[in-house]
Design a protein around this motif. Structure first.
Motif, mmCIF file in Angstrom:
data_model
loop_
_atom_site.group_PDB
_atom_site.id
_atom_site.type_symbol
_atom_site.label_atom_id
_atom_site.label_comp_id
_atom_site.label_asym_id
_atom_site.label_seq_id
_atom_site.Cartn_x
_atom_site.Cartn_y
_atom_site.Cartn_z
ATOM 1 N N TRP A 36 0.992 -1.315 0.038
ATOM 2 C CA TRP A 36 0.017 -0.084 0.209
ATOM 3 C C TRP A 36 0.738 1.059 -0.131
ATOM 4 O O TRP A 36 0.313 2.443 -0.425
ATOM 5 C CB TRP A 36 -1.006 -0.168 1.162
ATOM 6 C CG TRP A 36 -1.959 -1.101 1.018
ATOM 7 C CD1 TRP A 36 -1.991 -2.428 1.665
ATOM 8 C CD2 TRP A 36 -3.091 -1.087 0.005
ATOM 9 N NE1 TRP A 36 -2.999 -3.297 0.903
ATOM 10 C CE2 TRP A 36 -3.628 -2.389 0.157
ATOM 11 C CE3 TRP A 36 -3.675 -0.111 -0.989
ATOM 12 C CZ2 TRP A 36 -4.864 -2.418 -0.855
ATOM 13 C CZ3 TRP A 36 -4.708 -0.482 -1.780
ATOM 14 C CH2 TRP A 36 -5.320 -1.660 -1.575
ATOM 15 N N GLN A 37 2.192 1.248 0.631
ATOM 16 C CA GLN A 37 2.957 2.398 0.532
ATOM 17 C C GLN A 37 3.315 2.753 -0.886
ATOM 18 O O GLN A 37 3.198 3.943 -1.485
ATOM 19 C CB GLN A 37 4.091 2.156 1.329
ATOM 20 C CG GLN A 37 3.770 2.154 2.745
ATOM 21 C CD GLN A 37 5.072 1.865 3.581
ATOM 22 O OE1 GLN A 37 6.023 1.095 3.312
ATOM 23 N NE2 GLN A 37 5.090 2.290 5.039
ATOM 24 N N GLN A 52 -7.227 7.210 4.829
ATOM 25 C CA GLN A 52 -8.395 6.325 4.465
ATOM 26 C C GLN A 52 -8.332 5.053 4.123
ATOM 27 O O GLN A 52 -8.897 4.060 4.656
ATOM 28 C CB GLN A 52 -9.136 7.159 3.565
ATOM 29 C CG GLN A 52 -10.057 8.441 4.083
ATOM 30 C CD GLN A 52 -10.651 9.170 2.992
ATOM 31 O OE1 GLN A 52 -10.323 9.005 1.628
ATOM 32 N NE2 GLN A 52 -11.594 9.990 3.203
ATOM 33 N N ILE A 53 -7.377 4.827 3.202
ATOM 34 C CA ILE A 53 -6.653 3.450 2.871
ATOM 35 C C ILE A 53 -6.489 2.458 4.144
ATOM 36 O O ILE A 53 -6.829 1.363 4.282
ATOM 37 C CB ILE A 53 -5.597 3.655 1.560
ATOM 38 C CG1 ILE A 53 -6.374 3.949 0.388
ATOM 39 C CG2 ILE A 53 -5.080 2.258 1.669
ATOM 40 C CD1 ILE A 53 -5.416 4.047 -0.522
ATOM 41 N N TYR A 54 -5.363 3.015 4.994
ATOM 42 C CA TYR A 54 -5.069 2.497 6.065
ATOM 43 C C TYR A 54 -6.135 2.174 7.008
ATOM 44 O O TYR A 54 -6.141 0.973 7.407
ATOM 45 C CB TYR A 54 -3.980 3.334 6.767
ATOM 46 C CG TYR A 54 -2.637 3.346 6.213
ATOM 47 C CD1 TYR A 54 -2.039 2.173 5.438
ATOM 48 C CD2 TYR A 54 -2.031 4.325 5.857
ATOM 49 C CE1 TYR A 54 -0.753 2.025 4.847
ATOM 50 C CE2 TYR A 54 -0.793 4.422 5.112
ATOM 51 C CZ TYR A 54 -0.082 3.351 4.544
ATOM 52 O OH TYR A 54 0.858 3.415 4.026
ATOM 53 N N ARG A 59 -10.172 -2.143 9.130
ATOM 54 C CA ARG A 59 -11.424 -2.082 9.443
ATOM 55 C C ARG A 59 -11.709 -3.437 10.273
ATOM 56 O O ARG A 59 -12.478 -3.565 11.176
ATOM 57 C CB ARG A 59 -12.505 -2.151 8.247
ATOM 58 C CG ARG A 59 -13.664 -1.846 8.771
ATOM 59 C CD ARG A 59 -14.465 -1.735 7.663
ATOM 60 N NE ARG A 59 -14.127 -0.112 7.235
ATOM 61 C CZ ARG A 59 -14.914 0.514 6.246
ATOM 62 N NH1 ARG A 59 -15.449 -0.212 5.290
ATOM 63 N NH2 ARG A 59 -14.772 1.531 6.008
ATOM 64 N N TYR A 60 -11.067 -4.429 9.923
ATOM 65 C CA TYR A 60 -11.509 -5.785 10.552
ATOM 66 C C TYR A 60 -9.997 -6.506 10.735
ATOM 67 O O TYR A 60 -9.712 -7.038 9.894
ATOM 68 C CB TYR A 60 -12.217 -6.683 9.531
ATOM 69 C CG TYR A 60 -13.639 -6.110 9.024
ATOM 70 C CD1 TYR A 60 -14.743 -5.820 9.808
ATOM 71 C CD2 TYR A 60 -13.629 -5.871 7.619
ATOM 72 C CE1 TYR A 60 -15.865 -5.192 9.477
ATOM 73 C CE2 TYR A 60 -15.070 -5.184 6.929
ATOM 74 C CZ TYR A 60 -16.044 -4.931 8.041
ATOM 75 O OH TYR A 60 -17.146 -4.260 7.543
ATOM 76 N N ARG A 87 -14.135 4.858 -4.036
ATOM 77 C CA ARG A 87 -14.564 6.354 -3.429
ATOM 78 C C ARG A 87 -13.128 7.000 -2.953
ATOM 79 O O ARG A 87 -13.287 8.228 -3.068
ATOM 80 C CB ARG A 87 -15.827 6.123 -2.363
ATOM 81 C CG ARG A 87 -16.294 7.272 -1.751
ATOM 82 C CD ARG A 87 -16.881 6.745 -0.436
ATOM 83 N NE ARG A 87 -15.988 6.558 0.698
ATOM 84 C CZ ARG A 87 -15.014 7.288 1.323
ATOM 85 N NH1 ARG A 87 -14.914 8.692 1.050
ATOM 86 N NH2 ARG A 87 -14.235 6.774 2.416
ATOM 87 N N ILE A 88 -12.282 6.093 -2.347
ATOM 88 C CA ILE A 88 -11.256 6.859 -1.585
ATOM 89 C C ILE A 88 -10.270 7.409 -2.737
ATOM 90 O O ILE A 88 -9.718 8.624 -2.745
ATOM 91 C CB ILE A 88 -10.536 5.882 -0.709
ATOM 92 C CG1 ILE A 88 -11.201 5.657 0.666
ATOM 93 C CG2 ILE A 88 -9.134 6.482 -0.488
ATOM 94 C CD1 ILE A 88 -10.874 4.446 1.273
ATOM 95 N N LEU A 89 -9.998 6.498 -3.790
ATOM 96 C CA LEU A 89 -9.190 6.743 -4.867
ATOM 97 C C LEU A 89 -9.828 7.879 -5.848
ATOM 98 O O LEU A 89 -8.839 8.663 -6.383
ATOM 99 C CB LEU A 89 -8.360 5.665 -5.674
ATOM 100 C CG LEU A 89 -7.935 4.633 -4.698
ATOM 101 C CD1 LEU A 89 -7.374 3.283 -5.462
ATOM 102 C CD2 LEU A 89 -6.634 5.136 -4.170
ATOM 103 N N GLY A 90 -10.946 7.718 -6.030
ATOM 104 C CA GLY A 90 -11.576 8.493 -7.383
ATOM 105 C C GLY A 90 -11.583 7.390 -8.390
ATOM 106 O O GLY A 90 -10.584 6.548 -8.673
ATOM 107 N N ARG A 91 -12.240 7.809 -9.387
ATOM 108 C CA ARG A 91 -12.391 6.889 -10.473
ATOM 109 C C ARG A 91 -11.152 6.725 -11.194
ATOM 110 O O ARG A 91 -10.578 5.571 -11.669
ATOM 111 C CB ARG A 91 -13.663 7.549 -11.558
ATOM 112 C CG ARG A 91 -13.838 6.567 -12.676
ATOM 113 C CD ARG A 91 -14.777 5.277 -12.125
ATOM 114 N NE ARG A 91 -14.754 4.308 -13.237
ATOM 115 C CZ ARG A 91 -14.543 3.116 -12.928
ATOM 116 N NH1 ARG A 91 -14.527 2.780 -11.806
ATOM 117 N NH2 ARG A 91 -14.596 2.188 -14.222
#
Length: 140
Positions: A36-37, A52-54, A59-60, A87-91
């Motif tokens: 993810w980095q 938001q990604i982290y 989340r679980y 939603r976080i990244l944009g289209r």
């Protein structure tokens, strides 16, 4: 007779929980298989997007927290996760993410393909149909 029924219920529960854990393992791999980095750097994401990604990835944190949400529909994690990621990244950045990490496929289809090729999941179709017949379609 009661013992036999109890044993059948326990075996059934174990069988379902094993399959549930396979879905959870796919969920975990969708997080751990991606650096993810690198995603954040490659897509030039903002600090807010990175956070938001982290948060989405955390989340679980364990099987029980995941299973509380997806116990009746373990397939749904894919749709939920990737709708939120888009939603976080944009289209535009989401499309770039899919292209690089999923060879242009929708990540939902990517993990469904793995599931459909995995014999461990084959027995679930019958169980889900029986469960829906007994308990309705799962909507509360």
């Amino acid at each position: 007779m009661k013992k036999l029924l109890l044993i059948a219920m326990l075996v059934g529960t174990f069988g379902v929980s094993y399959a549930q854990s396979d879905y959870y393992n796919d969920y975990r791999r969708s997080i751990t298989d991606v650096n993810w980095q690198n995603v954040i750097a490659d897509l030039v994401l903002t600090t807010v997007q990175a956070n938001q990604i982290y948060a989405l990835n955390d989340r679980y944190r364990d099987y029980n927290s995941w299973n509380r949400i997806y116990v009746h529909n373990p397939d749904r994690w894919r749709e939920d996760r990737y709708v939120e990621l888009e939603r976080i990244l944009g289209r535009d950045k989401y499309v770039k993410f899919k292209t690089k990490y999923y060879k242009g496929q929708n990540p939902v289809a990517y993990y469904n393909r793995n599931k459909n090729n995995d014999k461990r999941y084959k027995h679930m179709d019958k169980k889900i149909k029986v469960h829906k017949q007994k308990h309705g379609n799962g909507h509360h």
